[in-house]
Motif scaffolding. Structure first.
Motif, PDB file in Angstrom:
ATOM      1  N   THR A  49      58.382  -0.122  38.680  1.00 18.28           N
ATOM      2  CA  THR A  49      58.285   0.543  37.629  1.00 18.28           C
ATOM      3  C   THR A  49      59.464   0.245  36.654  1.00 18.28           C
ATOM      4  OG1 THR A  49      57.103   2.469  38.761  1.00 18.28           O
ATOM      5  CG2 THR A  49      58.251   2.886  36.682  1.00 18.28           C
ATOM      6  N   LEU A  51      60.980   0.652  32.366  1.00 16.91           N
ATOM      7  CA  LEU A  51      60.775   1.190  31.027  1.00 16.91           C
ATOM      8  C   LEU A  51      60.770   0.126  30.269  1.00 16.91           C
ATOM      9  CD1 LEU A  51      60.714   3.744  29.401  1.00 16.91           C
ATOM     10  CD2 LEU A  51      63.377   3.683  28.993  1.00 16.91           C
ATOM     11  N   SER A  63      65.446  -0.852  34.382  1.00 15.32           N
ATOM     12  CA  SER A  63      64.855   0.053  35.729  1.00 15.32           C
ATOM     13  C   SER A  63      66.384   0.541  36.036  1.00 15.32           C
ATOM     14  CB  SER A  63      64.453  -0.980  36.607  1.00 15.32           C
ATOM     15  OG  SER A  63      64.563  -0.386  37.789  1.00 15.32           O
ATOM     16  N   THR A 100      57.638   3.104  26.955  1.00 13.34           N
ATOM     17  CA  THR A 100      56.534   3.064  27.763  1.00 13.34           C
ATOM     18  C   THR A 100      56.870   2.765  29.378  1.00 13.34           C
ATOM     19  OG1 THR A 100      54.776   2.636  25.988  1.00 13.34           O
ATOM     20  CG2 THR A 100      53.938   2.432  28.258  1.00 13.34           C
ATOM     21  N   TRP A 101      56.336   3.551  30.201  1.00 13.79           N
ATOM     22  CA  TRP A 101      56.710   3.301  31.627  1.00 13.79           C
ATOM     23  C   TRP A 101      55.436   2.350  32.135  1.00 13.79           C
ATOM     24  CZ3 TRP A 101      61.071   3.810  34.081  1.00 13.79           C
ATOM     25  CH2 TRP A 101      61.845   4.944  33.307  1.00 13.79           C
ATOM     26  N   THR A 103      54.175  -0.460  35.448  1.00 20.63           N
ATOM     27  CA  THR A 103      54.492  -1.050  36.799  1.00 20.63           C
ATOM     28  C   THR A 103      54.147  -2.643  36.549  1.00 20.63           C
ATOM     29  OG1 THR A 103      52.374  -0.538  37.483  1.00 20.63           O
ATOM     30  CG2 THR A 103      54.295   0.753  37.953  1.00 20.63           C
ATOM     31  N   VAL A 135      51.961   3.500  33.725  1.00 25.38           N
ATOM     32  CA  VAL A 135      52.091   4.476  34.768  1.00 25.38           C
ATOM     33  C   VAL A 135      51.346   5.756  34.422  1.00 25.38           C
ATOM     34  CG1 VAL A 135      54.085   5.879  36.071  1.00 25.38           C
ATOM     35  CG2 VAL A 135      54.429   3.595  35.246  1.00 25.38           C
ATOM     36  N   TYR A 139      57.395   9.138  35.927  1.00 23.21           N
ATOM     37  CA  TYR A 139      58.224   8.526  36.709  1.00 23.21           C
ATOM     38  C   TYR A 139      59.360   9.317  37.326  1.00 23.21           C
ATOM     39  CZ  TYR A 139      61.537   4.876  38.564  1.00 23.21           C
ATOM     40  OH  TYR A 139      62.460   4.338  39.069  1.00 23.21           O
ATOM     41  N   LYS A 192      66.198   5.938  26.966  1.00 22.65           N
ATOM     42  CA  LYS A 192      66.794   4.428  27.421  1.00 22.65           C
ATOM     43  C   LYS A 192      68.224   4.712  27.907  1.00 22.65           C
ATOM     44  CE  LYS A 192      64.101   2.652  23.384  1.00 22.65           C
ATOM     45  NZ  LYS A 192      64.377   1.950  22.059  1.00 22.65           N
ATOM     46  N   TYR A 195      68.580   6.075  31.572  1.00 22.26           N
ATOM     47  CA  TYR A 195      68.361   5.166  32.645  1.00 22.26           C
ATOM     48  C   TYR A 195      69.191   3.987  32.818  1.00 22.26           C
ATOM     49  CZ  TYR A 195      64.234   7.789  34.146  1.00 22.26           C
ATOM     50  OH  TYR A 195      63.431   8.939  34.850  1.00 22.26           O
TER      51      TYR A 195
END
Length: 223
Positions: A49, A51, A63, A100-101, A103, A135, A139, A192, A195
């Motif tokens: 996963t 971002l 990530s 947006t998340w 994978t 996703v 998350y 942003k 994370y």
């Protein structure tokens, strides 16, 4: 006397041979591991996963496990990644996928120096990706708590973030590294940096934020 001289000569000869052998061993060419783009060491990621973020240098992924990843091996691969995310997510504009998340599967290479001269205060990582999927569930990072919180400073409403990593807690009500007191204007902007900081904490990097980081991630702020 003759035997003693022969013994001395033998010892001297052995010493010379040993010295030559050690010299040859010391001059042996070491194997060079090429890091970053075209690197020989790789890690395969499955259903990882990230971002998705829109930046001035194009599409990147962020990530809490791997930091900033980017297709650094040529413009064609970057265009390929942009095309993949547009088509598989059904998006038409860059800003549509900002925050947006997703994978994806891919091959992660060793960290490399900031060849893009972005100034972002961490290494970029070369990444080859496959198909992207949205996703569906919120998350939840592993081993760390990241929350986007409401914030108000000087009568201005906005957002901040809260992070808890193994008991080490950070509550950030304003934009770090920004001039004066400013709040994040959107949840995406707060996410942003949150994370990005989470990645640093999990990887033993000082969790500071630099002004160049704000520019790199297109954080809306006054400067």
């Amino acid at each position: 006397m003759i035997i003693k001289n022969k013994l001395s000569q033998t010892i001297l000869l052995l010493a010379i041979v040993s010295f030559i052998a050690l010299s040859i061993k010391g001059c042996k060419k070491e194997e060079i591991v090429i890091r970053g783009c075209g690197g020989t060491e790789q890690e395969r990621l499955e259903e990882t996963t990230f971002l998705a973020i829109n930046t001035d240098v194009g599409f990147i992924l962020l990530s809490d496990e791997h930091g900033v990843v980017y297709a650094c091996r040529g413009e064609e691969l970057r265009k390929h990644q942009d095309k993949l995310i547009y088509e598989t997510l059904g998006l038409t504009k860059w800003n549509d996928y900002d925050g947006t998340w997703v994978t994806t599967n891919g091959t992660l290479f060793l960290p490399l120096l900031d060849q893009l001269n972005t100034g972002v205060s961490t290494d970029l990582i070369d990444f080859e990706t496959g198909e992207f999927l949205l996703v569906s569930e919120p998350y939840q990072p592993k081993g760390i708590t990241v929350e986007i919180i409401d914030s108000e400073k000087n009568g201005v409403l906005g957002y901040g973030y809260f992070i808890d990593y193994q008991g080490f807690k950070i509550r950030q009500d304003i934009i770090p590294a920004a001039e004066g007191i400013q709040v994040f204007k959107t949840k995406i902007d707060a996410m942003k940096i949150a994370y990005f900081v989470a990645y640093k904490l999990k990887n033993g990097i000082h969790p500071s934020t630099e002004p160049d980081d704000l520019l790199f991630f297109n954080i809306d702020h006054e400067y």
